[in-house]
Design a protein around this motif. Structure first.
Motif, PDB file in Angstrom:
ATOM      1  N   TRP A   1       0.818  -1.207   0.000  1.00  0.00           N
ATOM      2  CA  TRP A   1       0.000   0.000   0.000  1.00  0.00           C
ATOM      3  C   TRP A   1       0.857   1.263   0.000  1.00  0.00           C
ATOM      4  N   GLU A   2       1.982   1.234   0.715  1.00  0.00           N
ATOM      5  CA  GLU A   2       2.862   2.405   0.746  1.00  0.00           C
ATOM      6  C   GLU A   2       3.524   2.630  -0.609  1.00  0.00           C
ATOM      7  N   ARG A   3       3.827   1.555  -1.334  1.00  0.00           N
ATOM      8  CA  ARG A   3       4.406   1.704  -2.680  1.00  0.00           C
ATOM      9  C   ARG A   3       3.395   2.291  -3.666  1.00  0.00           C
ATOM     10  N   GLU A   4       2.117   1.996  -3.466  1.00  0.00           N
ATOM     11  CA  GLU A   4       1.078   2.448  -4.380  1.00  0.00           C
ATOM     12  C   GLU A   4       0.670   3.900  -4.134  1.00  0.00           C
ATOM     13  N   GLY A   5       1.190   4.493  -3.110  1.00  0.00           N
ATOM     14  CA  GLY A   5       0.865   5.898  -2.850  1.00  0.00           C
ATOM     15  C   GLY A   5       0.081   6.060  -1.562  1.00  0.00           C
ATOM     16  N   GLY A   6      -0.405   7.264  -1.334  1.00  0.00           N
ATOM     17  CA  GLY A   6      -1.061   7.587  -0.076  1.00  0.00           C
ATOM     18  C   GLY A   6      -2.562   7.377  -0.057  1.00  0.00           C
ATOM     19  N   LYS A   7      -3.108   6.702  -1.053  1.00  0.00           N
ATOM     20  CA  LYS A   7      -4.565   6.578  -1.092  1.00  0.00           C
ATOM     21  C   LYS A   7      -5.123   5.526  -0.134  1.00  0.00           C
TER      22      LYS A   7
ATOM     23  N   ARG B   1      -4.322   5.316   3.219  1.00  0.00           N
ATOM     24  CA  ARG B   1      -3.846   5.768   4.529  1.00  0.00           C
ATOM     25  C   ARG B   1      -4.612   5.121   5.687  1.00  0.00           C
TER      26      ARG B   1
ATOM     27  N   ILE C   1      -3.661   1.468   5.993  1.00  0.00           N
ATOM     28  CA  ILE C   1      -2.311   1.334   6.548  1.00  0.00           C
ATOM     29  C   ILE C   1      -2.340   1.508   8.063  1.00  0.00           C
ATOM     30  N   GLU C   2      -3.055   2.514   8.551  1.00  0.00           N
ATOM     31  CA  GLU C   2      -3.155   2.728  10.005  1.00  0.00           C
ATOM     32  C   GLU C   2      -3.812   1.540  10.696  1.00  0.00           C
TER      33      GLU C   2
ATOM     34  N   TRP D   1      -1.338  -1.325  10.852  1.00  0.00           N
ATOM     35  CA  TRP D   1      -0.318  -1.134  11.881  1.00  0.00           C
ATOM     36  C   TRP D   1      -0.883  -1.461  13.267  1.00  0.00           C
TER      37      TRP D   1
END
Length: 117
Positions: free
Chosen positions: A71-77, A79, A82-83, A86
């Motif tokens: 997801w981080e490689r694909e950009g910030g969409k 977010r 990702i949270e 984590w």
């Protein structure tokens, strides 16, 4: 000191098996004296349930980490995803740590009783 089978897992954990033989201390039919001695040790290729649970949680953690990296490689969409991932990783790490500590505590208890005997 009645005799039982002893199953030893691949991870060196063990469990008691079936009753095999009475000792000389117990004379009542169908009763055991309460002390367990090993009649024979039967090695098993499987891991114990504790290790299987720990490995399952580790696989879930690795999956979440790989998702986060993708997801981080694909950009910030992603977010929010990702949270959330984590948070899941932190929760899984806490559960894994607790399960490993419980297993270590069990081994330490067995080691203390063997030394006392």
């Amino acid at each position: 000191m009645c005799y039982y089978d002893n199953y030893q897992f691949a991870c060196r954990d063990w469990k008691w098996g079936n009753f095999k033989m009475h000792c000389q201390k117990e004379f009542r039919t169908g009763e055991t004296c309460g002390m367990k001695m090993i009649y024979q040790t039967i090695p098993l290729a499987d891991k114990c349930t504790h290790c299987e649970r720990i490995e399952k949680k580790k696989r879930r953690r690795e999956k979440a980490l790989s998702d986060i990296a993708r997801w981080e490689r694909e950009g910030g969409k992603f977010r929010a995803s990702i949270e959330k991932a984590w948070e899941d990783v932190r929760g899984l790490e806490a559960e894994i740590t607790a399960m490993v500590a419980e297993k270590d505590r069990r081994y330490a208890t067995i080691g203390n009783t063997r030394r006392a005997a």
